[in-house]
Scaffold this motif. Structure first.
Motif, PDB file in Angstrom:
ATOM      1  N   PHE A  58       0.674  -1.014   0.316  1.00  0.00           N
ATOM      2  CA  PHE A  58       0.008  -0.075   0.028  1.00  0.00           C
ATOM      3  C   PHE A  58       0.914   1.138   0.012  1.00  0.00           C
ATOM      4  O   PHE A  58       2.177   1.266   0.228  1.00  0.00           O
ATOM      5  CB  PHE A  58      -0.859   0.077   1.133  1.00  0.00           C
ATOM      6  N   SER A  59       0.220   2.407  -0.527  1.00  0.00           N
ATOM      7  CA  SER A  59       0.852   3.470  -0.282  1.00  0.00           C
ATOM      8  C   SER A  59       0.948   4.121   1.177  1.00  0.00           C
ATOM      9  O   SER A  59       0.223   3.457   2.179  1.00  0.00           O
ATOM     10  CB  SER A  59       0.252   4.685  -0.937  1.00  0.00           C
ATOM     11  N   GLN A  60       1.822   5.128   1.427  1.00  0.00           N
ATOM     12  CA  GLN A  60       1.646   5.691   2.823  1.00  0.00           C
ATOM     13  C   GLN A  60       0.388   6.066   3.373  1.00  0.00           C
ATOM     14  O   GLN A  60      -0.137   5.951   4.544  1.00  0.00           O
ATOM     15  CB  GLN A  60       2.752   6.859   2.756  1.00  0.00           C
ATOM     16  N   GLN A  61      -0.323   6.838   2.336  1.00  0.00           N
ATOM     17  CA  GLN A  61      -1.943   7.204   2.759  1.00  0.00           C
ATOM     18  C   GLN A  61      -2.569   6.102   3.134  1.00  0.00           C
ATOM     19  O   GLN A  61      -3.602   6.147   4.138  1.00  0.00           O
ATOM     20  CB  GLN A  61      -2.251   7.896   1.533  1.00  0.00           C
ATOM     21  N   TRP A  63      -1.825   2.945   4.173  1.00  0.00           N
ATOM     22  CA  TRP A  63      -1.212   2.327   5.360  1.00  0.00           C
ATOM     23  C   TRP A  63      -1.677   3.168   6.447  1.00  0.00           C
ATOM     24  O   TRP A  63      -2.182   2.627   7.697  1.00  0.00           O
ATOM     25  CB  TRP A  63       0.127   2.169   5.503  1.00  0.00           C
ATOM     26  N   GLN A  64      -1.618   4.335   6.333  1.00  0.00           N
ATOM     27  CA  GLN A  64      -2.339   5.370   7.485  1.00  0.00           C
ATOM     28  C   GLN A  64      -3.746   4.999   7.702  1.00  0.00           C
ATOM     29  O   GLN A  64      -4.275   5.097   8.950  1.00  0.00           O
ATOM     30  CB  GLN A  64      -1.933   6.713   7.282  1.00  0.00           C
ATOM     31  N   GLN A  65      -4.515   4.874   6.747  1.00  0.00           N
ATOM     32  CA  GLN A  65      -5.904   4.652   6.795  1.00  0.00           C
ATOM     33  C   GLN A  65      -6.092   3.289   7.431  1.00  0.00           C
ATOM     34  O   GLN A  65      -6.895   3.275   8.393  1.00  0.00           O
ATOM     35  CB  GLN A  65      -6.799   4.544   5.476  1.00  0.00           C
ATOM     36  N   VAL A  66      -5.499   2.391   7.175  1.00  0.00           N
ATOM     37  CA  VAL A  66      -5.520   0.925   7.709  1.00  0.00           C
ATOM     38  C   VAL A  66      -5.295   1.185   9.235  1.00  0.00           C
ATOM     39  O   VAL A  66      -6.109   0.594   9.674  1.00  0.00           O
ATOM     40  CB  VAL A  66      -4.684   0.028   7.078  1.00  0.00           C
ATOM     41  N   LEU A  67      -4.063   1.667   9.309  1.00  0.00           N
ATOM     42  CA  LEU A  67      -3.676   1.829  10.793  1.00  0.00           C
ATOM     43  C   LEU A  67      -5.011   2.282  11.539  1.00  0.00           C
ATOM     44  O   LEU A  67      -5.484   2.170  12.738  1.00  0.00           O
ATOM     45  CB  LEU A  67      -2.640   2.692  11.192  1.00  0.00           C
ATOM     46  N   ILE A  85       5.547   1.022  13.460  1.00  0.00           N
ATOM     47  CA  ILE A  85       4.799   0.045  12.467  1.00  0.00           C
ATOM     48  C   ILE A  85       4.822   0.751  11.152  1.00  0.00           C
ATOM     49  O   ILE A  85       4.774   0.254  10.181  1.00  0.00           O
ATOM     50  CB  ILE A  85       3.334  -0.210  13.132  1.00  0.00           C
ATOM     51  N   LEU A  86       4.240   2.092  10.895  1.00  0.00           N
ATOM     52  CA  LEU A  86       4.185   2.806   9.783  1.00  0.00           C
ATOM     53  C   LEU A  86       5.358   2.567   9.099  1.00  0.00           C
ATOM     54  O   LEU A  86       5.645   2.358   7.864  1.00  0.00           O
ATOM     55  CB  LEU A  86       3.566   4.136   9.714  1.00  0.00           C
ATOM     56  N   GLU A  87       6.467   2.910   9.841  1.00  0.00           N
ATOM     57  CA  GLU A  87       8.186   3.021   9.187  1.00  0.00           C
ATOM     58  C   GLU A  87       8.325   1.395   8.494  1.00  0.00           C
ATOM     59  O   GLU A  87       8.770   1.336   7.405  1.00  0.00           O
ATOM     60  CB  GLU A  87       8.712   3.429  10.548  1.00  0.00           C
ATOM     61  N   ILE A  88       7.900   0.492   9.300  1.00  0.00           N
ATOM     62  CA  ILE A  88       8.262  -0.852   8.825  1.00  0.00           C
ATOM     63  C   ILE A  88       7.460  -1.190   7.640  1.00  0.00           C
ATOM     64  O   ILE A  88       7.456  -1.716   6.433  1.00  0.00           O
ATOM     65  CB  ILE A  88       7.683  -1.709   9.999  1.00  0.00           C
ATOM     66  N   PHE A  93       6.608  -2.884   2.911  1.00  0.00           N
ATOM     67  CA  PHE A  93       5.481  -3.271   2.410  1.00  0.00           C
ATOM     68  C   PHE A  93       4.655  -2.198   1.710  1.00  0.00           C
ATOM     69  O   PHE A  93       3.406  -2.018   1.670  1.00  0.00           O
ATOM     70  CB  PHE A  93       4.500  -3.935   3.506  1.00  0.00           C
ATOM     71  N   SER A  94       5.408  -1.502   0.904  1.00  0.00           N
ATOM     72  CA  SER A  94       4.859  -0.350   0.357  1.00  0.00           C
ATOM     73  C   SER A  94       4.842  -0.472  -1.253  1.00  0.00           C
ATOM     74  O   SER A  94       5.747  -1.214  -1.885  1.00  0.00           O
ATOM     75  CB  SER A  94       5.713   0.915   0.712  1.00  0.00           C
ATOM     76  N   ASN A  95       3.830   0.174  -1.854  1.00  0.00           N
ATOM     77  CA  ASN A  95       4.094   0.014  -3.362  1.00  0.00           C
ATOM     78  C   ASN A  95       4.682   1.197  -4.134  1.00  0.00           C
ATOM     79  O   ASN A  95       4.443   1.560  -5.124  1.00  0.00           O
ATOM     80  CB  ASN A  95       2.789  -0.107  -3.858  1.00  0.00           C
TER      81      ASN A  95
END
Length: 96
Positions: A58-61, A63-67, A85-88, A93-95
Motif C-alpha cells: 500500500f501507499s503511505q496514505q 497504510w495510515q488509513q489502515v492503521l 509500525i508505519l515505518e516498517i 510493504f509499500s507500493n
C-alpha cells in the motif's frame, strides 16, 4: 460453534486452499519470518494473521488509513509504536 483463535492457521488441504485463495502463494517463497517484524506480529497479529499484513503493498496514505481503521476497532498502540509500525510498513510493504 466457537470462533477460532486469532492465531489459528488451518492446515492440510483446507489451509493450502485458503492460503492460495487469499493470494498467499508469495508467502511460500518470500521467506517472511515472524521474527523479522516482532512489532507487527505482536500488534497486528492479535486479531488476524500477520501474513495478512505481509502480503499487502500500500501507499503511505493507505497504510495510515489502515492503521486508523485498526485503531477504531480496538488496536492498542502507543504513538511511538504506531510510528514504528508505519515505518516498517513503508519500508517493506509499500507500493511506492
Amino acid at each position: 460453534m466457537p470462533l477460532p483463535s486469532p492465531n489459528h492457521r488451518p492446515t492440510g488441504p483446507t489451509g493450502l486452499f485458503l492460503l492460495l485463495l487469499t493470494g498467499g502463494l508469495g508467502l511460500l517463497t518470500t521467506g517472511c519470518q515472524k521474527t523479522e517484524y516482532p512489532l507487527i506480529e505482536q500488534k497486528c497479529g492479535t486479531c488476524h494473521s500477520a501474513e495478512v499484513v505481509y502480503q499487502q503493498r500500500f501507499s503511505q496514505q493507505r497504510w495510515q488509513q489502515v492503521l486508523h481503521g485498526m485503531k477504531a476497532v480496538g488496536l492498542k498502540v502507543t504513538r511511538q509504536e504506531e510510528e514504528r509500525i508505519l515505518e516498517i510498513l513503508l519500508q517493506h510493504f509499500s507500493n511506492r
